[in-house]
Design a protein around this motif. Structure first.
Motif, PDB file in Angstrom:
ATOM      1  N   PRO A 112       0.843  -1.203   0.000  1.00 54.64           N
ATOM      2  CA  PRO A 112       0.000   0.000   0.000  1.00 54.64           C
ATOM      3  C   PRO A 112       0.876   1.251   0.000  1.00 54.64           C
ATOM      4  CG  PRO A 112      -0.231  -1.241   2.064  1.00 54.64           C
ATOM      5  CD  PRO A 112       0.699  -2.013   1.194  1.00 54.64           C
ATOM      6  N   ARG A 113       0.427   2.324  -0.632  1.00 49.67           N
ATOM      7  CA  ARG A 113       1.238   3.536  -0.727  1.00 49.67           C
ATOM      8  C   ARG A 113       1.174   4.329   0.571  1.00 49.67           C
ATOM      9  NH1 ARG A 113       2.737   6.303  -6.095  1.00 49.67           N
ATOM     10  NH2 ARG A 113       4.650   6.050  -4.937  1.00 49.67           N
ATOM     11  N   VAL A 114       2.310   4.994   0.864  1.00 47.84           N
ATOM     12  CA  VAL A 114       2.343   5.958   1.969  1.00 47.84           C
ATOM     13  C   VAL A 114       2.139   7.319   1.319  1.00 47.84           C
ATOM     14  CG1 VAL A 114       3.962   7.073   3.567  1.00 47.84           C
ATOM     15  CG2 VAL A 114       3.816   4.569   3.458  1.00 47.84           C
ATOM     16  N   ASP A 115       1.228   8.148   1.879  1.00 48.64           N
ATOM     17  CA  ASP A 115       0.971   9.445   1.232  1.00 48.64           C
ATOM     18  C   ASP A 115       2.160  10.387   1.367  1.00 48.64           C
ATOM     19  OD1 ASP A 115      -1.679   8.945   0.321  1.00 48.64           O
ATOM     20  OD2 ASP A 115      -2.378   9.105   2.402  1.00 48.64           O
ATOM     21  N   VAL A 116       2.750  10.404   2.576  1.00 48.07           N
ATOM     22  CA  VAL A 116       3.803  11.399   2.776  1.00 48.07           C
ATOM     23  C   VAL A 116       4.897  10.900   3.717  1.00 48.07           C
ATOM     24  CG1 VAL A 116       2.330  12.579   4.486  1.00 48.07           C
ATOM     25  CG2 VAL A 116       4.290  13.777   3.562  1.00 48.07           C
ATOM     26  N   TYR A 117       6.142  11.173   3.317  1.00 44.72           N
ATOM     27  CA  TYR A 117       7.293  10.890   4.175  1.00 44.72           C
ATOM     28  C   TYR A 117       7.801  12.235   4.683  1.00 44.72           C
ATOM     29  CZ  TYR A 117      11.674   8.988   5.842  1.00 44.72           C
ATOM     30  OH  TYR A 117      12.709   8.621   6.650  1.00 44.72           O
ATOM     31  N   LEU A 118       7.875  12.415   6.009  1.00 43.73           N
ATOM     32  CA  LEU A 118       8.296  13.700   6.583  1.00 43.73           C
ATOM     33  C   LEU A 118       9.794  13.653   6.873  1.00 43.73           C
ATOM     34  CD1 LEU A 118       5.351  14.464   9.060  1.00 43.73           C
ATOM     35  CD2 LEU A 118       5.605  15.105   6.653  1.00 43.73           C
ATOM     36  N   ALA A 119      10.521  14.617   6.273  1.00 46.03           N
ATOM     37  CA  ALA A 119      11.982  14.613   6.384  1.00 46.03           C
ATOM     38  C   ALA A 119      12.485  15.915   7.019  1.00 46.03           C
ATOM     39  CB  ALA A 119      12.592  14.417   4.992  1.00 46.03           C
ATOM     40  N   PRO A 120      12.586  15.954   8.345  1.00 49.35           N
ATOM     41  CA  PRO A 120      13.158  17.132   8.992  1.00 49.35           C
ATOM     42  C   PRO A 120      14.685  17.067   8.919  1.00 49.35           C
ATOM     43  CG  PRO A 120      12.411  15.554  10.642  1.00 49.35           C
ATOM     44  CD  PRO A 120      12.157  14.923   9.309  1.00 49.35           C
ATOM     45  N   LEU A 121      15.320  18.253   8.768  1.00 51.24           N
ATOM     46  CA  LEU A 121      16.773  18.238   8.530  1.00 51.24           C
ATOM     47  C   LEU A 121      17.596  18.834   9.668  1.00 51.24           C
ATOM     48  CD1 LEU A 121      16.666  19.152   4.726  1.00 51.24           C
ATOM     49  CD2 LEU A 121      16.751  16.898   5.801  1.00 51.24           C
ATOM     50  N   SER A 122      16.926  19.205  10.781  1.00 55.07           N
ATOM     51  CA  SER A 122      17.675  19.714  11.938  1.00 55.07           C
ATOM     52  C   SER A 122      16.850  19.436  13.195  1.00 55.07           C
ATOM     53  CB  SER A 122      17.892  21.227  11.808  1.00 55.07           C
ATOM     54  OG  SER A 122      16.643  21.896  11.969  1.00 55.07           O
ATOM     55  N   ASP A 123      17.473  19.641  14.353  1.00 54.36           N
ATOM     56  CA  ASP A 123      16.732  19.400  15.601  1.00 54.36           C
ATOM     57  C   ASP A 123      15.495  20.280  15.685  1.00 54.36           C
ATOM     58  OD1 ASP A 123      18.393  17.425  16.380  1.00 54.36           O
ATOM     59  OD2 ASP A 123      19.590  18.660  17.764  1.00 54.36           O
ATOM     60  N   ALA A 124      15.668  21.587  15.338  1.00 58.15           N
ATOM     61  CA  ALA A 124      14.528  22.507  15.428  1.00 58.15           C
ATOM     62  C   ALA A 124      13.440  22.074  14.441  1.00 58.15           C
ATOM     63  CB  ALA A 124      14.989  23.932  15.135  1.00 58.15           C
TER      64      ALA A 124
END
Ligand code: HAM
Length: 418
Positions: free
Chosen positions: A324-336
């Motif tokens: 099944p597809r995942v709609d969104v992958y969340l990629a934060p690039l820093s602690d904040a």
């Protein structure tokens, strides 16, 4: 390393996704026929099966997981679901409240058989039972339901075999004919079949022994022992199946491996799974309520083996199909950004999107790799620059387009990529 118990499989990964699609089919098609789901305990008192399925059957004689519990009661891990359903129907007076009680189930069952491809010690069935009607239209309803479920799952290489084993009187006459025939060849029968000649001659017809099979091929057929009412019941079943356009062949030697059947019996078989060729089976079991102390209540039903359906699906389609597809992958690039991403995750999930987030603080490159591995449709990136501007980047993984939007508009931007 501690391993799973022999003959018992773990289900996970792509195979599990295929199971979920099959389970959706069970729900949708059962509901379309007015069947309601039922769940019963995995343990029953042993006599539910000993009385219901029959002492001389393989299931009761050799295959049950039976033990004494701490109170000294004999309990059994259910090897099938029909007897437990009749037990609960009697206990809860179901047929009095609902003269035709339509039930479906999917559950795990236990039989101590020799494990091989398609045959396990813990396996699963989907099944349906129609309680209360003695008429052939009920037989045809459950056969049609089984066929529609198999079709909806997408399995194609199956055939339907049917037979009638008539009333108790027809079976008594047939039993005599079989005893007379097999007694003539007693010295050529396998040890099991010689024993069955005395205890339950119909069971000889289920024998897998090669020499037995040769004798069985010329054994008398039950059709010649059927009384007029049984013959008419079977003729009605056949013409209603014809009328629905359901193809079948009559297998005059099919008696099925459980003692509770009468009249119509049927099996869905395939030629693509080797020796484990039955993907499902069932029939009318008018005697079973009385065998379990519930008076005379006619009933008919079937069960499909889910592992066998799944093996067949995999074989026919060359794999388990898409995850099944995942709609969104969340990629934060820093602690904040990781902190700020929390509210984006909440907003996406509240909008009904499926969301996967990075939990290993990976680099951008490996986060994109992971997004592709989990089959994500989009990636939302937030780094320190985006954080300062109150924005996020939304990237469509199928075409590579990327837009920068205010954080409050991330959900809209994801939905626009569909
Ligand atoms: P059954 O023929 O014993 O019938 O089982 C039905 C199906 O369960 C088989 O056709 C097969 O696909 C699957 N099955 C059985 N044993 C195993 C195993 N060890 N491993 C994997 N799959 C297996 C019944 O159970 C009856 N209760 C059917 C019924 C329902 N009759 C009336 N209502």
């Amino acid at each position: 390393m501690i391993k799973a118990v022999r003959g018992m499989r773990d289900l996970f990964g792509p195979e599990m996704h295929a199971w979920h699609r099959a389970e959706d089919a069970f729900r949708v098609v059962s509901a379309a026929y007015g069947y309601e789901e039922i769940r019963t305990p995995v343990l029953e008192h042993t006599e539910v099966f000993a009385r219901g399925i029959g002492q001389e059957t393989d299931i009761v004689g050799k295959e049950m997981y039976t033990f004494e519990d701490r109170n000294g009661d004999s309990l059994t891990l259910r090897p099938e679901m029909t007897a437990p359903i009749v037990r609960t129907a009697i206990e809860n007076n179901m047929v009095r409240h609902s003269p035709v009680t339509r039930l479906w189930y999917t559950c795990q069952l236990f039989r101590h058989e020799r494990p091989q491809k398609g045959r396990y010690r813990q396996f699963h069935q989907y099944g349906a039972e129609c309680l209360g009607s003695p008429h052939p239209e009920a037989d045809v309803e459950v056969i049609a339901l089984a066929k529609d479920v198999i079709d909806r799952i997408g399995v194609k290489s199956w055939t339907l075999e049917i037979n009638s084993i008539g009333t108790a009187e027809s079976r008594a006459a047939y039993r005599d004919a079989l005893v007379e025939y097999f007694s003539r060849y007693e010295d050529r029968l396998s040890e099991d079949s010689r024993r069955r000649l005395r205890t339950n001659p119909l069971r000889i017809l289920d024998s897998k022994d090669e020499q037995d099979r040769a004798l069985i091929a010329d054994a008398p057929r039950i059709a010649s022992s059927l009384d007029a009412a049984s013959t008419e019941h079977f003729a009605m079943v056949r013409s209603m199946l014809d009328n629905q356009g359901i193809a079948y062949t009559v297998n005059p030697l099919m008696v099925r491996g459980l003692d509770y059947y009468s009249h119509t019996v049927f099996e869905f078989t395939t030629d693509r799974l080797g020796s484990q060729n039955a993907i499902g089976g069932g029939g009318r079991y008018d005697p079973l309520f009385a065998m379990l102390g519930g008076g005379a209540v006619p009933a008919v039903g079937f069960s499909l083996g889910i592992e066998r359906l799944m093996l067949l699906l995999e074989e026919e389609q060359g794999g388990w199909g898409e995850a099944p597809r995942v709609d969104v992958y969340l990629a934060p690039l820093s602690d904040a950004a990781r902190v700020a991403m929390q509210s984006v995750a909440v907003a996406c999930r509240a909008a009904g999107l499926t969301v996967v987030t990075d939990l290993l603080r990976r680099s951008v490159k490996s986060q994109f790799k992971e997004a592709n591995r989990v089959n994500a449709r989009t990636v939302v990136l937030i780094g320190d620059d985006e954080l300062a501007a109150g924005t996020a980047q939304v990237k469509d993984l199928s075409c590579g387009t990327q837009v920068t939007v205010p954080v409050a508009e991330v959900v809209r931007a994801i939905n626009e990529t569909v």
